[in-house]
Design a protein around this motif. Sequence first.
Motif, PDB file in Angstrom:
ATOM      1  N   GLU A  79      -4.756   6.064  -3.147  1.00  0.00           N
ATOM      2  CA  GLU A  79      -5.938   6.292  -2.791  1.00  0.00           C
ATOM      3  C   GLU A  79      -6.208   6.142  -0.983  1.00  0.00           C
ATOM      4  OE1 GLU A  79      -8.652   4.060  -4.921  1.00  0.00           O
ATOM      5  OE2 GLU A  79      -8.329   5.248  -7.186  1.00  0.00           O
ATOM      6  N   PRO A  80      -7.570   6.833  -0.279  1.00  0.00           N
ATOM      7  CA  PRO A  80      -7.896   6.783   1.149  1.00  0.00           C
ATOM      8  C   PRO A  80      -8.021   4.985   1.926  1.00  0.00           C
ATOM      9  CG  PRO A  80      -9.198   8.907   0.426  1.00  0.00           C
ATOM     10  CD  PRO A  80      -8.138   8.150  -1.124  1.00  0.00           C
ATOM     11  N   GLY A  81      -6.575   4.709   1.981  1.00  0.00           N
ATOM     12  CA  GLY A  81      -7.452   4.015   3.062  1.00  0.00           C
ATOM     13  C   GLY A  81      -6.682   2.468   2.560  1.00  0.00           C
ATOM     14  N   VAL A  82      -5.713   2.916   1.529  1.00  0.00           N
ATOM     15  CA  VAL A  82      -4.376   1.806   0.879  1.00  0.00           C
ATOM     16  C   VAL A  82      -3.122   1.931   1.017  1.00  0.00           C
ATOM     17  CG1 VAL A  82      -4.278   0.818  -1.556  1.00  0.00           C
ATOM     18  CG2 VAL A  82      -5.888   2.018  -0.472  1.00  0.00           C
ATOM     19  N   VAL A 105       5.630 -13.833 -16.506  1.00  0.00           N
ATOM     20  CA  VAL A 105       4.596 -13.890 -15.831  1.00  0.00           C
ATOM     21  C   VAL A 105       4.673 -13.597 -14.895  1.00  0.00           C
ATOM     22  CG1 VAL A 105       3.012 -15.694 -15.154  1.00  0.00           C
ATOM     23  CG2 VAL A 105       3.638 -15.819 -17.230  1.00  0.00           C
ATOM     24  N   VAL A 106       4.494 -12.434 -13.968  1.00  0.00           N
ATOM     25  CA  VAL A 106       5.110 -11.711 -12.937  1.00  0.00           C
ATOM     26  C   VAL A 106       3.583 -11.657 -12.471  1.00  0.00           C
ATOM     27  CG1 VAL A 106       5.914  -9.172 -11.783  1.00  0.00           C
ATOM     28  CG2 VAL A 106       6.345 -10.425 -13.933  1.00  0.00           C
ATOM     29  N   VAL A 107       3.309 -11.988 -10.926  1.00  0.00           N
ATOM     30  CA  VAL A 107       2.206 -11.818  -9.922  1.00  0.00           C
ATOM     31  C   VAL A 107       2.722 -10.667  -8.251  1.00  0.00           C
ATOM     32  CG1 VAL A 107       0.536 -12.569  -8.085  1.00  0.00           C
ATOM     33  CG2 VAL A 107       1.631 -13.751 -10.425  1.00  0.00           C
ATOM     34  N   ASP A 108       1.526  -9.700  -8.078  1.00  0.00           N
ATOM     35  CA  ASP A 108       2.078  -8.823  -7.119  1.00  0.00           C
ATOM     36  C   ASP A 108       1.302  -8.981  -6.399  1.00  0.00           C
ATOM     37  OD1 ASP A 108       2.845  -6.828  -5.514  1.00  0.00           O
ATOM     38  OD2 ASP A 108       1.666  -5.635  -7.280  1.00  0.00           O
ATOM     39  N   LEU A 109       1.770 -10.255  -5.765  1.00  0.00           N
ATOM     40  CA  LEU A 109       0.954 -10.817  -4.058  1.00  0.00           C
ATOM     41  C   LEU A 109       0.801  -9.715  -3.345  1.00  0.00           C
ATOM     42  CD1 LEU A 109      -0.828 -13.732  -3.865  1.00  0.00           C
ATOM     43  CD2 LEU A 109       0.740 -14.142  -2.905  1.00  0.00           C
ATOM     44  N   CYS A 110      -0.443  -9.131  -2.237  1.00  0.00           N
ATOM     45  CA  CYS A 110      -0.471  -8.895  -1.199  1.00  0.00           C
ATOM     46  C   CYS A 110       0.062  -7.211  -1.593  1.00  0.00           C
ATOM     47  CB  CYS A 110       0.738  -8.352  -0.270  1.00  0.00           C
ATOM     48  SG  CYS A 110      -0.370  -9.908   0.773  1.00  0.00           S
ATOM     49  N   CYS A 111      -0.751  -6.203  -3.037  1.00  0.00           N
ATOM     50  CA  CYS A 111      -0.424  -5.548  -3.962  1.00  0.00           C
ATOM     51  C   CYS A 111      -1.132  -4.282  -3.421  1.00  0.00           C
ATOM     52  CB  CYS A 111      -1.240  -5.794  -5.414  1.00  0.00           C
ATOM     53  SG  CYS A 111      -2.603  -5.865  -5.264  1.00  0.00           S
ATOM     54  N   GLY A 112      -1.448  -3.994  -2.449  1.00  0.00           N
ATOM     55  CA  GLY A 112      -2.085  -2.912  -1.851  1.00  0.00           C
ATOM     56  C   GLY A 112      -2.414  -1.985  -3.485  1.00  0.00           C
ATOM     57  N   SER A 113      -1.326  -0.672  -3.737  1.00  0.00           N
ATOM     58  CA  SER A 113      -1.353   0.463  -4.872  1.00  0.00           C
ATOM     59  C   SER A 113      -1.336  -0.608  -6.002  1.00  0.00           C
ATOM     60  CB  SER A 113      -1.271   1.232  -4.692  1.00  0.00           C
ATOM     61  OG  SER A 113       0.375   1.199  -4.940  1.00  0.00           O
ATOM     62  N   GLY A 114      -0.445  -1.587  -6.115  1.00  0.00           N
ATOM     63  CA  GLY A 114      -0.212  -2.149  -7.672  1.00  0.00           C
ATOM     64  C   GLY A 114       1.080  -1.555  -7.409  1.00  0.00           C
ATOM     65  N   ILE A 134      -6.272  -8.910  -0.363  1.00  0.00           N
ATOM     66  CA  ILE A 134      -7.589  -8.868   0.101  1.00  0.00           C
ATOM     67  C   ILE A 134      -8.780  -7.896   0.213  1.00  0.00           C
ATOM     68  CG2 ILE A 134      -6.653  -8.427   2.449  1.00  0.00           C
ATOM     69  CD1 ILE A 134      -8.324 -10.931   3.510  1.00  0.00           C
ATOM     70  N   ASP A 135      -8.158  -6.968  -0.260  1.00  0.00           N
ATOM     71  CA  ASP A 135      -9.113  -5.395   0.586  1.00  0.00           C
ATOM     72  C   ASP A 135      -9.313  -5.053  -0.339  1.00  0.00           C
ATOM     73  OD1 ASP A 135      -9.504  -3.036   1.102  1.00  0.00           O
ATOM     74  OD2 ASP A 135      -7.505  -2.260   2.617  1.00  0.00           O
ATOM     75  N   PRO A 136     -11.016  -4.770  -0.940  1.00  0.00           N
ATOM     76  CA  PRO A 136     -11.202  -3.588  -1.874  1.00  0.00           C
ATOM     77  C   PRO A 136     -10.693  -2.802  -2.797  1.00  0.00           C
ATOM     78  CG  PRO A 136     -13.169  -4.623  -0.603  1.00  0.00           C
ATOM     79  CD  PRO A 136     -11.879  -4.965   0.363  1.00  0.00           C
ATOM     80  N   ALA A 137     -10.425  -1.624  -1.440  1.00  0.00           N
ATOM     81  CA  ALA A 137     -10.369  -0.243  -1.972  1.00  0.00           C
ATOM     82  C   ALA A 137      -8.878  -0.406  -2.802  1.00  0.00           C
ATOM     83  CB  ALA A 137     -10.265   0.417  -0.681  1.00  0.00           C
ATOM     84  N   PRO A 189       3.969   5.085  13.018  1.00  0.00           N
ATOM     85  CA  PRO A 189       3.886   6.271  12.367  1.00  0.00           C
ATOM     86  C   PRO A 189       2.387   6.581  12.186  1.00  0.00           C
ATOM     87  CG  PRO A 189       6.057   6.281  11.700  1.00  0.00           C
ATOM     88  CD  PRO A 189       5.311   4.405  11.930  1.00  0.00           C
ATOM     89  N   ALA A 190       2.184   8.065  13.012  1.00  0.00           N
ATOM     90  CA  ALA A 190       0.785   7.831  12.736  1.00  0.00           C
ATOM     91  C   ALA A 190       0.551   8.067  11.723  1.00  0.00           C
ATOM     92  CB  ALA A 190       0.342   9.480  13.695  1.00  0.00           C
ATOM     93  N   GLU A 191       0.655   8.395  10.336  1.00  0.00           N
ATOM     94  CA  GLU A 191       0.323   8.541   9.432  1.00  0.00           C
ATOM     95  C   GLU A 191       0.440   6.744   8.381  1.00  0.00           C
ATOM     96  OE1 GLU A 191       3.304  10.607   6.676  1.00  0.00           O
ATOM     97  OE2 GLU A 191       3.254  12.374   7.542  1.00  0.00           O
ATOM     98  N   ALA A 192       0.507   6.471   9.238  1.00  0.00           N
ATOM     99  CA  ALA A 192       0.855   4.608   8.805  1.00  0.00           C
ATOM    100  C   ALA A 192      -0.151   4.217   9.504  1.00  0.00           C
ATOM    101  CB  ALA A 192       2.029   3.754   8.522  1.00  0.00           C
ATOM    102  N   ARG A 193      -0.096   4.701  11.030  1.00  0.00           N
ATOM    103  CA  ARG A 193      -0.886   4.324  11.823  1.00  0.00           C
ATOM    104  C   ARG A 193      -2.675   4.021  12.236  1.00  0.00           C
ATOM    105  NH1 ARG A 193       1.235   6.020  15.989  1.00  0.00           N
ATOM    106  NH2 ARG A 193      -0.486   7.873  16.624  1.00  0.00           N
ATOM    107  N   ASP A 194      -2.749   5.733  11.624  1.00  0.00           N
ATOM    108  CA  ASP A 194      -3.806   6.522  11.542  1.00  0.00           C
ATOM    109  C   ASP A 194      -4.890   6.159  10.225  1.00  0.00           C
ATOM    110  OD1 ASP A 194      -3.561   6.672  13.881  1.00  0.00           O
ATOM    111  OD2 ASP A 194      -2.944   8.950  13.887  1.00  0.00           O
ATOM    112  N   HIS A 195      -4.419   5.850   8.800  1.00  0.00           N
ATOM    113  CA  HIS A 195      -4.361   6.192   7.266  1.00  0.00           C
ATOM    114  C   HIS A 195      -4.500   5.054   6.593  1.00  0.00           C
ATOM    115  CE1 HIS A 195      -5.099  10.438   7.941  1.00  0.00           C
ATOM    116  NE2 HIS A 195      -3.737  10.740   8.953  1.00  0.00           N
ATOM    117  N   GLU A 196      -3.577   3.782   7.104  1.00  0.00           N
ATOM    118  CA  GLU A 196      -3.532   2.664   6.638  1.00  0.00           C
ATOM    119  C   GLU A 196      -4.064   2.100   7.151  1.00  0.00           C
ATOM    120  OE1 GLU A 196       0.321   3.919   4.061  1.00  0.00           O
ATOM    121  OE2 GLU A 196       1.173   2.397   5.515  1.00  0.00           O
ATOM    122  N   PRO A 197      -4.713   0.695   6.342  1.00  0.00           N
ATOM    123  CA  PRO A 197      -6.118  -0.635   6.801  1.00  0.00           C
ATOM    124  C   PRO A 197      -4.437  -1.474   7.850  1.00  0.00           C
ATOM    125  CG  PRO A 197      -4.896  -0.337   4.643  1.00  0.00           C
ATOM    126  CD  PRO A 197      -4.497   0.734   4.478  1.00  0.00           C
TER     127      PRO A 197
END
Length: 270
Positions: A79-82, A105-114, A134-137, A189-197
């Motif tokens: 999703e946008p912002g993820v 038992v598995v933990v995905d920390l700093c999970c982003g999209s999961g 940490i990011d609600p999105a 790259p602009a795709e990461a810099r401009d579209h990811e948190p």
Amino acid sequence: MTSTDSTTTSGSGPASRSALVAALRAAGCVFAEDEAELILATARTPAEAAAMADRRASGLPLELVLGWAEFAGRRIVVEPGVFVPRRRTEFLVRQALAERPGARVVVDLCCGSGAVGAALAAALRPVELHAADIDPAAVRCAARNTAAAGGRVHQGDLFEALPGELRGRIDILAANVPYVPTDEVGLLPAEARDHEPLVALDGGADGLDVLRRVVAGAPGWLAPGGLLLIETSERQALAAAEAFTAAGLATRVAEDEELYAQVVIGTRAG
């Protein structure tokens, strides 16, 4: 007529598959043919395909145009912002499964999209899966991607987000932390810099600030024999491994030259 031969419409009128490819190529898309195929396969109508191609030509990352990214053989909702999962991170998943095929038992920390948690859970079922960011999105997106595995997704800063009941129980702790040095974020790259948190990219002065925090806290959360895996860059791998060793973990660095992937792996003593 096949779906790849069908016509699409846009604001400028009818456009064939070849015209979509030409438009994407003109916009600088190196894999224009492949991207056109994915757009046509994902779109529900010709008009939607044309609109998606227009968005891609304008610079929107392909994964956000499609609404999904392929990861470890699965379609992961993005999703946008993820943060968009990278294919090189599949190497971390493979390393975790090879080392702990019986993890429960598995933990995905700093999970982003999961994506990492979803991939691990799919291979390990049944499994108790937790993810945190940490990011609600990101939390909302990860909840969608881990729902089929019964994943529980938590919002907060690293281990503060996790329920206390997990202390000393985690078999696999995967942390895809941000590791780009602050003064190099602008070179992405602009795709990461401009579209990811930014919080998913910026790892501090040397790129290892978040990694050090995760490593310092991990031993108290890992089960005996539990595994911590963190992706990093080739030039950071040695310093990252030193942090693992300083935390009392048995440490090794795994590398996949084809994917240009480095993963530092630490094991808590049994």
